[in-house]
Each structure stands twice: as structure tokens, then as C-alpha cells.
Design an enzyme around this catalytic site. Structure first.
Site, PDB file in Angstrom:
ATOM      1  N   CYS A  12      15.924  70.474 121.603  1.00 49.60           N
ATOM      2  CA  CYS A  12      14.511  70.824 121.793  1.00 49.60           C
ATOM      3  C   CYS A  12      14.405  72.129 122.570  1.00 49.60           C
ATOM      4  O   CYS A  12      15.097  72.309 123.572  1.00 49.60           O
ATOM      5  CB  CYS A  12      13.779  69.712 122.534  1.00 49.60           C
ATOM      6  SG  CYS A  12      12.010  70.059 122.712  1.00 49.60           S
ATOM      7  N   CYS A  29      11.718  70.068 128.883  1.00 55.60           N
ATOM      8  CA  CYS A  29      11.024  69.349 129.957  1.00 55.60           C
ATOM      9  C   CYS A  29      12.044  68.902 131.001  1.00 55.60           C
ATOM     10  O   CYS A  29      13.167  68.515 130.653  1.00 55.60           O
ATOM     11  CB  CYS A  29      10.276  68.139 129.389  1.00 55.60           C
ATOM     12  SG  CYS A  29       8.984  68.619 128.236  1.00 55.60           S
ATOM     13  N   CYS A  68      14.594  59.782 125.444  1.00 55.18           N
ATOM     14  CA  CYS A  68      14.784  60.858 124.492  1.00 55.18           C
ATOM     15  C   CYS A  68      16.055  61.690 124.724  1.00 55.18           C
ATOM     16  O   CYS A  68      16.250  62.255 125.781  1.00 55.18           O
ATOM     17  CB  CYS A  68      13.555  61.731 124.657  1.00 55.18           C
ATOM     18  SG  CYS A  68      13.385  63.011 123.509  1.00 55.18           S
TER      19      CYS A  68
END
Ligand code: SF4
Length: 344
Positions: free
Chosen positions: A109, A113, A328
Site C-alpha cells: 500500500c 498508515c 491488514c
């Protein structure tokens, strides 16, 4: 031959483009979805020679499962390896009346985050629509899938076209026939895509991964906030809500060390009230290598009641698959680390 990324119309167009009658395309989709064939030669009703010719040029299965972990609560996390070696996770979450599959949209990704394992090594590539659909099919073979959430690795709105195509293919009556209302897409906030999504797929539920309702905290947790700050993202969410006429959802991961003060609760409730949004509070699943602290059960309850006192509608989501690294990106990361270790 990205068969798993085709709608019926596209399969029929492919058939006529190579001089076959359109119904051969329909037979192809029926074969891959209903008969679960593993090579073209097995497509029911197809001339054997046609299947063999395609098998010589293309491999039908898009990925193989290289790891599977089953939690004590039934959550199953699968690590899939695609034909180019890319590793992606997908998670099956069964309950008595539902079977939800959480899919990834990118390999890794780019958002990064601070609480998520998926972004630790950046992004490798986007997934194609067929590769996203394959993740659903993978779990559908064991039990009929009733719901799909785009909440795995990757930011769906940074791979927008493939996500829209996957939603259309999942809804294809010849395939899984999944109603739009049974699909949820979660974004960390790409304003132009939020508005576009309201036009393209108004029936699909949209969730905003908020995680903090002030720019300073959110920029620390969700780096995309530095590019598109809250004012822009929330303006797009307001436009979205007024166009589709439904309440959006705000996802808020609870990090004991970062976003659970009284002020955070007040800001979150105010943001949700302004959007008429529902809030999902998600206690953090700890990730090795990341410094965030999961909250105590009492702190979760206290934060939820503060949010409600300030007028927010909030539900605490039960964490699933804690014993199998279901947060995740964790399984993929562990596998990459093992792989890298074995290479040295
Ligand atoms: S939480 Fe989602 S957007 Fe953020 S790094 Fe993980 S996969 Fe990417």
C-alpha cells in the site's frame, strides 16, 4: 484472457472477436463460476480443440494459496501468490447468517498508515480486476460469499478503475450475482474519487477510514491527510452523502497511545453528526514492528460512551482473528520476512 475480470458482455465480445458465436463467451463464464473449472479444456459444452488451444497459451487459475490460517473464531486468512509471484492477503469472516470476504486492491500500500503492516514496504503494484475477483472466488468455493468489503491491503481509490470493474463483475448474474448493497468500499480519503464513486456506484456502501477528526493527529496516522486534508475529504463526503441519499460510515481504529482522548471523542462525534454518519470503532489489533498500543477493554467502552454523549452514533466492532494476525498486511509481511530470511 483476464476471464475473471469480465462481465458477460465482455466475454461475449471476446468470443465474437475471435470468430466464435457469442454464446461461447457465456459458456466460458458459466464454466469458471458455476463449474469451477481449472483449465479451458474443462469448460462444459466447449469444443475440446478450442479449450486445448487456449490452455496452450494461457493459465486459467490466477493464483495459488500458499498459506492459510484459521482463527478460533472461524476467521480464515489466506495468503495468495499470483502468477508473477506477488503476495496478497484475503480474509474470510463467517458468521451464522453471513460470509464476508475482505479483499486487497493493491500489492502492499502506498498510503503507509502508522498502525498498518500493509504500507510498511510501500506498494509493489496495483491488482487487476480479475485478481481482486479471484480473492472472493477463492473463499466462495468453500462457502457461498454473501458480502464483500474492500478493506484489505491497498487504497481502493488509488486503483479506481480496477475496483469499479471488480464490483461490476461481482454483480454479474452469471457469476456471483452479488448485490451492490452487499459491497462496502473503504477509502482513506481521495476527494475526487469519492465524488466520482457517488456517480459510478451509488448503491455500494462507502466507508471513510477517518481514525482522527483533526488534521494534526490524522496526518500522523494517515499520511494521505497531508495531501488531502480533512476539510477537502469531508467536503467530498458531504457531496457524496447528498448525492446517494444514504449515511456514510466512518471507520475509527482505537489506538490507546494516539486517538482516544476526550477531545478526540468530541471531534469525532462532531464530524459524524455533520455528515449524519455512523461510526465503527475498531480496537487495534497489534502489529509487530509498530509502536502503537492496543486499548484495554475498559478504555474502549469509555471512549464509545464519550462519543455517544457528544451525540455520535457509534458501534464497537468485535476484533476478529486476533490469534492469526488478521490485521491488514501482517501475514504477507511475515511471509516476505521469512522469504527474505531464507534468501540470505
Ligand atoms: S490502513 Fe489501508 S490505506 Fe492505510 S496503509 Fe493499511 S492498507 Fe493502506
Amino acid at each position: 484472457m483476464d476471464v475473471y475480470g469480465w462481465t458477460r458482455a465482455q466475454a461475449e465480445a471476446w468470443a465474437t472477436s475471435i470468430g466464435l458465436p457469442a454464446y461461447r463467451g457465456e459458456q466460458l463464464l458459466r464454466g469458471v463460476y458455476r463449474a469451477d473449472v481449472r483449465c479451458f479444456a474443462e469448460i462444459p459444452g466447449w469444443p475440446r480443440e478450442l479449450g486445448q488451444r487456449l490452455d496452450a497459451a494461457y493459465r486459467l487459475p490466477l493464483a495459488e494459496e500458499v498459506e492459510q490460517h484459521v482463527s478460533s473464531d472461524g476467521t480464515t486468512k489466506s495468503l495468495l501468490r499470483y502468477q508473477d509471484g506477488a503476495l496478497v492477503e484475503c480474509v474470510s469472516i463467517p458468521t451464522p447468517d453471513r460470509h464476508t470476504v475482505c479483499v486487497s486492491t493493491q500489492v502492499g500500500c502506498p498510503v503507509g498508515c502508522s498502525f498498518c503492516a500493509s504500507g510498511l514496504a510501500g506498494v509493489e503494484r496495483n491488482l487487476r480486476a480479475a485478481e481482486i475477483v479471484w480473492q472472493v472466488l477463492h473463499h466462495h468455493r468453500r462457502r457461498r460469499v454473501t458480502h464483500v468489503v474492500f478493506m484489505g491491503s491497498g487504497e481502493p481509490f488509488l486503483n479506481y478503475d480496477a475496483v469499479i470493474q471488480a464490483i461490476r463483475v461481482l454483480g454479474e448474474p452469471l457469476g456471483l450475482g452479488l448485490g451492490r448493497r452487499r459491497i462496502t468500499v473503504s477509502t482513506s480519503g481521495v476527494p475526487m474519487r469519492i465524488r466520482q464513486f457517488a456517480r459510478d456506484e451509488p448503491q455500494v456502501t462507502l466507508a471513510l477510514s477517518l481514525h482522527a477528526a483533526d488534521d494534526a493527529t490524522r496526518s500522523r496516522l494517515v499520511p494521505l491527510n497531508r495531501r488531502w486534508p480533512l476539510a477537502e475529504v469531508l467536503a467530498a463526503m458531504r457531496d457524496y452523502a447528498s448525492q446517494v441519499g444514504r449515511r456514510p460510515t466512518l471507520e475509527y481504529v482505537l489506538l490507546a497511545d494516539a486517538n482516544m482522548s476526550r477531545v478526540h471523542a468530541e471531534q469525532l462525534a462532531a464530524t459524524a453528526r455533520a455528515l449524519h454518519a455512523h461510526i465503527n470503532l475498531i480496537p487495534y489489533n497489534p502489529v509487530a514492528d509498530l509502536a502503537h498500543v492496543p486499548p484495554e477493554r475498559r478504555a474502549v467502552a469509555a471512549f464509545a460512551s464519550m462519543v455517544r454523549r457528544y451525540g455520535g452514533h457509534a458501534t464497537v466492532r468485535r476484533p476478529r482473528g486476533c490469534d492469526i494476525a488478521a490485521a491488514c498486511g501482517q501475514l504477507r509481511r511475515q511471509s516476505l520476512a521469512l522469504f527474505e530470511t531464507s534468501q540470505h
